[in-house]
Design a protein around this motif. Structure first.
Motif, short mmCIF file in Angstrom:
data_model
loop_
_atom_site.label_atom_id
_atom_site.label_comp_id
_atom_site.label_asym_id
_atom_site.label_seq_id
_atom_site.Cartn_x
_atom_site.Cartn_y
_atom_site.Cartn_z
N ILE A 74 0.86 -1.18 0.00
CA ILE A 74 0.00 0.00 0.00
C ILE A 74 0.89 1.23 0.00
O ILE A 74 1.76 1.37 0.85
N LYS A 75 0.65 2.12 -0.97
CA LYS A 75 1.47 3.31 -1.08
C LYS A 75 0.76 4.54 -0.53
O LYS A 75 1.39 5.37 0.13
N LYS A 76 -0.53 4.66 -0.79
CA LYS A 76 -1.26 5.84 -0.32
C LYS A 76 -2.74 5.51 -0.23
O LYS A 76 -3.29 4.83 -1.09
N VAL A 77 -3.38 6.02 0.84
CA VAL A 77 -4.82 5.88 1.04
C VAL A 77 -5.40 7.27 1.22
O VAL A 77 -4.88 8.06 2.01
N ARG A 78 -6.45 7.57 0.47
CA ARG A 78 -7.15 8.85 0.60
C ARG A 78 -8.61 8.58 0.91
O ARG A 78 -9.22 7.73 0.26
N LEU A 79 -9.16 9.29 1.90
CA LEU A 79 -10.54 9.08 2.33
C LEU A 79 -11.28 10.42 2.42
O LEU A 79 -10.69 11.42 2.83
#
Length: 118
Positions: free
Chosen positions: A63-68
Motif C-alpha cells: 500500500i502506497k497511499k490511502v485517501r478518504l
C-alpha cells in the motif's frame, strides 16, 4: 459504552487512513458481518473470513497511499469515498471506491464496495 454511528465512522476512517485495516475489522465489525465486494465472489459473511481475506490481500500488496473523504451519515448507514495506490506483483494500481457501511448495536454489520479502476 455504546458507540454512536458518528464515532464508529470517525474511528473507521482514522484506522483506514493509518493503514490499520485488520485492526479496523477486529475493533469495529460484528462477528457476523457481511461484505459485498465486486472483487470477490461470492459475498463473504463472518468476521474471521473478512480478517483472513484482508491479511491475504495485505501479504500480496504494498500500500502506497490511502485517501478518504469525510463520512456521510444517513440513519444507521454511513459512506466514505476511498482511493488507494498500491502495487501487486510489481504492478502499480489505483482503485477508487464508494464504501457503504451499515451499523447495528454499535458494530458494523455490513459493508458494500462500489469500485472503479479494477
Amino acid at each position: 459504552m455504546e458507540k454512536t454511528i458518528t464515532t464508529i465512522a470517525a474511528r473507521l476512517t482514522a484506522l483506514l487512513q493509518q493503514q490499520h485495516f485488520v485492526e479496523a475489522y477486529e475493533e469495529l465489525f460484528d462477528e457476523n458481518a457481511v461484505s459485498i465486494d465486486p472483487m470477490y465472489q461470492p459475498d463473504l459473511k463472518g468476521l474471521s473470513g473478512l480478517v483472513e481475506r484482508e491479511k491475504l490481500f495485505l501479504s500480496r500488496a504494498e500500500i502506497k497511499k490511502v485517501r478518504l473523504s469525510e463520512p456521510i451519515l444517513a440513519g444507521n448507514y454511513f459512506s466514505v469515498s476511498l482511493s488507494m495506490d498500491f502495487s501487486v506483483a510489481g504492478q502499480d494500481k489505483t482503485i477508487s471506491e464508494l464504501c457503504v457501511y451499515k451499523v447495528e448495536n454499535s458494530k458494523i454489520i455490513s459493508q458494500q464496495f462500489f469500485i472503479s479502476g479494477l
